[in-house]
Design a protein around this motif. Structure first.
Motif, short mmCIF file in Angstrom:
data_model
loop_
_atom_site.label_atom_id
_atom_site.label_comp_id
_atom_site.label_asym_id
_atom_site.label_seq_id
_atom_site.Cartn_x
_atom_site.Cartn_y
_atom_site.Cartn_z
N LEU A 1 0.83 -1.21 0.00
CA LEU A 1 0.00 0.00 0.00
C LEU A 1 0.86 1.26 0.00
O LEU A 1 0.45 2.29 -0.55
CB LEU A 1 -0.99 -0.02 1.16
N ALA A 2 2.05 1.19 0.57
CA ALA A 2 2.96 2.35 0.51
C ALA A 2 3.28 2.69 -0.94
O ALA A 2 3.22 3.85 -1.34
CB ALA A 2 4.24 2.06 1.28
N VAL A 3 3.59 1.67 -1.74
CA VAL A 3 3.90 1.91 -3.15
C VAL A 3 2.68 2.47 -3.88
O VAL A 3 2.78 3.41 -4.65
CB VAL A 3 4.39 0.61 -3.84
N TYR A 4 1.53 1.89 -3.63
CA TYR A 4 0.31 2.37 -4.28
C TYR A 4 0.05 3.83 -3.94
O TYR A 4 -0.20 4.65 -4.83
CB TYR A 4 -0.90 1.53 -3.87
N LEU A 5 0.13 4.18 -2.67
CA LEU A 5 -0.18 5.54 -2.25
C LEU A 5 0.89 6.54 -2.68
O LEU A 5 0.59 7.71 -2.92
CB LEU A 5 -0.41 5.59 -0.74
N GLU A 6 2.13 6.09 -2.81
CA GLU A 6 3.20 6.98 -3.30
C GLU A 6 3.06 7.27 -4.78
O GLU A 6 3.58 8.26 -5.27
CB GLU A 6 4.57 6.34 -3.05
N SER A 7 2.36 6.40 -5.50
CA SER A 7 2.25 6.56 -6.95
C SER A 7 1.28 7.66 -7.35
O SER A 7 1.18 7.98 -8.53
CB SER A 7 1.84 5.24 -7.59
N ASN A 8 0.58 8.24 -6.37
CA ASN A 8 -0.36 9.33 -6.64
C ASN A 8 -1.30 9.01 -7.78
O ASN A 8 -1.22 9.61 -8.85
CB ASN A 8 0.37 10.64 -6.92
N PRO A 9 -2.20 8.05 -7.59
CA PRO A 9 -3.12 7.72 -8.67
C PRO A 9 -3.94 8.94 -9.08
O PRO A 9 -4.36 9.72 -8.24
CB PRO A 9 -4.01 6.63 -8.08
N THR A 10 -4.12 9.10 -10.36
CA THR A 10 -4.94 10.19 -10.88
C THR A 10 -5.94 9.61 -11.87
O THR A 10 -5.80 8.48 -12.31
CB THR A 10 -4.09 11.26 -11.60
N GLU A 11 -6.92 10.40 -12.23
CA GLU A 11 -7.95 9.91 -13.14
C GLU A 11 -7.86 10.61 -14.48
O GLU A 11 -7.61 11.80 -14.56
CB GLU A 11 -9.33 10.15 -12.55
N HIS A 12 -8.09 9.82 -15.53
CA HIS A 12 -8.28 10.38 -16.86
C HIS A 12 -9.68 10.97 -16.93
O HIS A 12 -10.52 10.69 -16.08
CB HIS A 12 -8.19 9.27 -17.92
N ALA A 13 -9.95 11.72 -17.96
CA ALA A 13 -11.27 12.28 -18.14
C ALA A 13 -12.34 11.19 -18.26
O ALA A 13 -13.49 11.39 -17.90
CB ALA A 13 -11.31 13.16 -19.39
#
Length: 143
Positions: A125-137
């Motif tokens: 989860l550290a890796v996931y949260l560090e990756s700063n997920p963003t959304e496409h349109a």
């Protein structure tokens, strides 16, 4: 038992910094102020449509979908150095099948790494949260 209109509540053990990152993520996604107290730890399910549950379900779906990449980037050695008393139990909610899927992945990773679940859950989860997920349109999540 959960139905199509309910998420299953389950726990993960996270280090304090990962818990803080999760809290920031859930605040941004759903306005959750206190991730450790958001879900009633005696409840086994919550309704679909709960903002925090919807956000954690999406997070779990992303983790399941990207688990191999997260596993490859996870720093298991750093997570193993955390004092066992420093981990916090945090409850999340997700579709029951996703809960099963993520638990299986965590268990398999723990076996491969010869580590406990706290280490695997925190590192992944550290890796996931560090990756700063963003959304496409179009709403698809990317890293």
């Amino acid at each position: 038992m959960t139905g199509d209109d309910r998420y299953k509540v389950f726990g993960v053990y996270l280090s304090a910094p990962v818990t803080d990152a999760l809290e920031e993520y859930l605040y941004d996604e759903a306005g959750v102020l206190d991730v450790e107290g958001y879900f009633d730890d005696t409840a086994d399910s919550v309704p679909v449509g709960d903002p925090g549950a919807d956000a954690t379900d999406e997070l779990v779906a992303d983790v399941v979908d990207s688990f191999p990449a997260l596993y490859d980037r996870a720093d298991f050695a750093a997570a193993e150095r955390i004092d066992p008393d420093e981990f916090r139990l945090v409850h999340l909610a997700a579709e029951p099948a996703r809960v099963t899927d993520v638990r299986e992945r965590f268990r398999a990773a723990a076996t491969i790494q010869d580590a406990d679940l706290r280490t695997v859950q925190t590192a992944t989860l550290a890796v996931y949260l560090e990756s700063n997920p963003t959304e496409h349109a179009d709403g698809d999540r990317v890293r």
